[in-house]
Scaffold this motif. Sequence first.
Motif, PDB file in Angstrom:
ATOM      1  N   HIS A 469       0.843  -1.189   0.000  1.00 56.60           N
ATOM      2  CA  HIS A 469       0.000   0.000   0.000  1.00 56.60           C
ATOM      3  C   HIS A 469       0.881   1.243   0.000  1.00 56.60           C
ATOM      4  O   HIS A 469       2.046   1.190   0.398  1.00 56.60           O
ATOM      5  N   HIS A 478      -1.987   4.236   5.408  1.00 57.74           N
ATOM      6  CA  HIS A 478      -2.452   3.646   4.149  1.00 57.74           C
ATOM      7  C   HIS A 478      -2.893   4.793   3.250  1.00 57.74           C
ATOM      8  O   HIS A 478      -3.872   5.474   3.542  1.00 57.74           O
ATOM      9  N   ARG A 483      -0.947   1.017  -5.107  1.00 54.36           N
ATOM     10  CA  ARG A 483      -0.939  -0.206  -4.303  1.00 54.36           C
ATOM     11  C   ARG A 483      -0.251  -1.296  -5.119  1.00 54.36           C
ATOM     12  O   ARG A 483      -0.051  -1.147  -6.315  1.00 54.36           O
TER      13      ARG A 483
END
Length: 600
Positions: A469, A478, A483
Motif C-alpha cells: 500500500h 495507508h 498499491r
Amino acid sequence: MVSSSERLAALRAQLATQRLDGFVVPLTDEHMSEYVGGYAQRLAWLTGFQGSAGTAVVLPDEAAIFTDGRYTIQVREQVSGDDWAYVDVPATSVAGWLAAHAPADSRIGYDPWLHTRAQVEAMRNGLADRGASLIATSANPVDAVWHDRPAPSDAKLVVHADELAGANSAAKRAMIADWLAERDADAVVLTALDSIAWALNIRGGDVDHTPVALSYAIVGADGATDLFVAPGKIDDAVRQHLGNAVRVHDRAAFAGRLGDYAGKRVAADPERAVAAIADALEAGGARVLPLRDPVVLAKAIKNPAEVAGHRAASARDGAALTRFLRWVSTECVKGGQTELSAAATLLAFREATGVLRDSSFPTISATGPHGAIPHYHVTEESNAPILPGQLFLIDSGGQYADGTTDVTRVIPIGAPTAEMRDRFTRVLKGHIAIATAIFPDGTMGGQIDAFARRPLWEAGLDFAHGTGHGIGAYLAVHEGPQRIAAPNYPGGAALEPLRGGMMLSNEPGYYKAGEYGIRIENLLLTVPADVAGGDPGRAMLGFETLTFAPIARDMIDPALLTPSELSWLNAYHAKVTQIIGPQLDGEDEAWLVAECSPIG
C-alpha cells in the motif's frame, strides 16, 4: 454492560420508529476515512468487530456482517454467530446480499453521509428486483440508540512546517487552481482529511494514529479556499499560517454552503465525497464533475523534503525497533511476557526517541495462532502469553513530524520448526522479488503483485491480502492511489501506474490458521532504474528500500535462496548495520552486529 444482542434489538426497535425495515452500517465517517474517530465507530459498537474494514446490514429477522479475507478469523472471534451471519467480500457484495435477502417491498435505510453515490446506486439496483426501496435517513438510527457515543475530538490544529512539507500551502493551492483551470471548473470540494491536511500544511489530532482534523475545504479557481472546521480548533498561529486566502468557517456550515454554487461546475471525488455532498450540490443548481481529488496524486509523489524526512524518521524508528527485537529475543524466551506487554515495550522504545507523535496504527502484536489473523488487534480479553515454540509477529509504525513508518517482523520464540523456516524463507523470497523488481514507467502495482507470490505458489501456498500500500508523509499509514495488489484480493486490482517518488509497502506473508503467521514488511521508494543495454528512451523504474531492521536469521533456510537473493539479504543487513549501528551501544549494538552478519 449492554450486550451486542441487546444493541441489535435496540437498533431494530429504532428502525421501526423511523418506518424502516433495515439499515446498512459501514465502517467509515463522513470523509470516507479508513481509520475513524470514536464517534464514528458505529460498526464496532453494534457488532463488537474491531477490524478496520467492514459493513453490517440489519434486517427484521436476520443480520449480516461483511468482511474480507484479512478478517476471516477475527470476525468470528469478535462477533456473535448467534446474531450475525458472516459474509465474505468480494465474493458477495452488500448489494448482492440485499438483493437476495431483503424482504419484498421493504424500506432499507442508509446514511447518505456514509456512502458514495456508486455504493448507493449498487444497493438501490440490488433492491429494485425485490420491489424494495433504499431510503436516505436524515438522522442515523444507530446514533439514536448509542447513548454513550463519544463526542468528536476537540483537538487543536497545528502547523506543519514548510521545510518538512517541501512546499508552502500557497504553492499547493495554486496547483489546485491550475488543475481547475485545465478542466474549466469553478471549485473543487476536498473531503478526504489527509488531502486537506496536505494542501493547507496543517495537521490535527481528531483520528487516532492519523494526524488529521475533521474538516472540509472548498478550493476556488483562484486558489482561495474555504475551510470548514470547528472554531475552537483554530488558534492565532494557525490563523496566521493560513493567511487571508483561506477563509475559516464552522464545520456545521458546510452542508448549507453546498447550495451556493448554482450554475457553477464543481468537482467532487466520486470515491471520497459522500452521496450527500453530490446531492446537495445538484440540489443547489451546481453541475457536479466526478473527478478524482487533485491532491491524491500530488500527495502520493513525494518531494525531496518529504523523502529526506522519511529517511530520517525511518532510521530513528529502525533503531527503536532493533532495540525491541533484541528485547524479544532475550526476554520473551524466559516467559512472563504477553502480546500487550510486548506492544507496550515497543511503544516505550519509540517514545524514548523524544519525538514520537503517535503510533501510525494500532500495533499488531500477535503470538502463535493470533499471528494467522493478518489484522489482529490485541485487547485485554484476547491478550495471550508469548510462549516458547511460537512465532511472534509485530506489525507497527510511528508517526513523526518528518515521516510515517510501517514495518513488520517475525521473531521465533526458541527454535522454529522446519516448516516455519520454509514458509518464512518463501515469504522472504517474495519480498526480495518486489524489492529488486525493475519495470517500465507506467507499470501498475497489480502487474507486479505475482512477483511476491510465486515462491509460495510453487509450494501450493498463498496469502489473502494485497502485497503493498502507499504511505503518507506524516499522514495516513495507508495512502492511495498506488498499491501492489491483484484483482482477486481485498481491494481489487491496483490499476494506478507507479511513478517515481511514490512510497509503498512490501509485505508478503503466509498464515497457517490456528498455528502461526508470517509477514515481512519494509517500505519502498519508487526510483528511476538504469538498465544497461535497454531500449533507448524507455524509462524504467525500480525500488529503493527505506526501512532498516534485522530480518530474523534463525527463520531463514539459506538452501532455498538463490545466490542473488542471498546477496541481496547480506547487502541489506550490511546497510542495516551501517544505518542503525551508530545509534546503538553495548549489548544492543553487539546483538545487531551478530544478527546482521553475512549468511552463506
